[in-house]
Design an enzyme around this catalytic site. Sequence first.
Site, PDB file in Angstrom:
ATOM      1  N   CYS B 122       0.843  -1.203   0.000  1.00 20.39           N
ATOM      2  CA  CYS B 122       0.000   0.000   0.000  1.00 20.39           C
ATOM      3  C   CYS B 122       0.875   1.248   0.000  1.00 20.39           C
ATOM      4  O   CYS B 122       1.386   1.612  -1.058  1.00 20.39           O
ATOM      5  CB  CYS B 122      -1.004  -0.018   1.154  1.00 20.39           C
ATOM      6  SG  CYS B 122      -0.341  -0.416   2.782  1.00 20.39           S
ATOM      7  N   CYS B 124       2.585   2.462   3.339  1.00 19.10           N
ATOM      8  CA  CYS B 124       3.096   2.707   4.681  1.00 19.10           C
ATOM      9  C   CYS B 124       4.390   3.497   4.598  1.00 19.10           C
ATOM     10  O   CYS B 124       5.279   3.167   3.792  1.00 19.10           O
ATOM     11  CB  CYS B 124       3.338   1.383   5.402  1.00 19.10           C
ATOM     12  SG  CYS B 124       1.813   0.425   5.595  1.00 19.10           S
TER      13      CYS B 124
END
Lengths: 134, 219
Positions: B122, B124
């Site tokens: 994603c 992070c």
Amino acid sequence: MTQTDILVLRLPNDIGGLPSDPINRADHDLEPWEKRCHALADVLDFHKIINTEEKRRGVEALGTELIGNLTYYERWIVAFANILFQKQILDPGDLEHKMADVEARWFRYLAEQRDPHKTKDAAGQPLPGPGSAR
Amino acid sequence: MAEAEHHKHNHDHDHPHAEIGETGAPGYYDIMETAVRELLIERKLIRADEIRRQIEVIDSRTPALGAKIVARAWVDPAFKARLLTDGRGACEELGISFYDDTGLIVLENTPDVHNLIVCTLCSCYPRPVLGLPPDWYKLKPYRARAVYEPRAVLAEFGTIIPQNVEIRVSDSTAMVRYLVLPKRPEGTDDYSEEQLAALVTRDAMIGVVPITLEGGVVQ
């Protein structure tokens, strides 16, 4: 390995190791709603309503077509809505009605904006923005 | 919905009206965000002031915080040792609080090892010390390729790492974020801590570029 095996083994977000394009370094400043969306994510995480892993799972659950067609924060807000429905925190009908309300407020506000002398509405209340209130 | 009720939600708004004028009617997702937020506030699950406050927190976190940490590590070996052992604790020593539960691991670049950070799944990113990530960090090309062809990826940023230097790519997670401690450039022995911090860029703390003496602007 057939192509469909690959689809089963890799969820849409699991892209580490796949071939891809050269890096495009262009960047953009967040739209106000995108920043509000990010703040919402943080506040939902703080209240343990939706944590980071749940958010990512919600984005994955949108599926390849939505992931491919929605932008980063568009995916987040749709994922949040879905997760909140699943947790029965929000009802889809309530969201639909509220979105219609928000949109109606906007159109009222924009119409009033076109008349710069109007600073109060019919009830004598100062004209607000339609929902960027934090 | 009653006018009075809708005004109650909006009286304390403080966004500039110019922002609305510039963008015109909001898009579908903008409306969705407002609706979700208002419903959650009505149900008392979150508060409007929490959202306002978090926007301020987001705005307050920039790469200047990471740069301050790096500069301190360069001048203070004991601080550096603490930073490499307990990244979050060392940041808090400098008054940089974390507003979430994430951990921070600081990765030191040396003559033998060059570190690069990514989030393949994603996006992070060590937001408490760097602010929001750039678009390229969140998009497929970087996330897909950094883990298996880091030299090619770095070359696209103009960074060539010699073959005798090991490249370590760290994949961030929801609970653990990374920050690269870049090498201090040559010729900075007489620099003050502030002057050193001014050399440190966001991209150097992700690991895609080195620190150079020309780099002055913290991105």
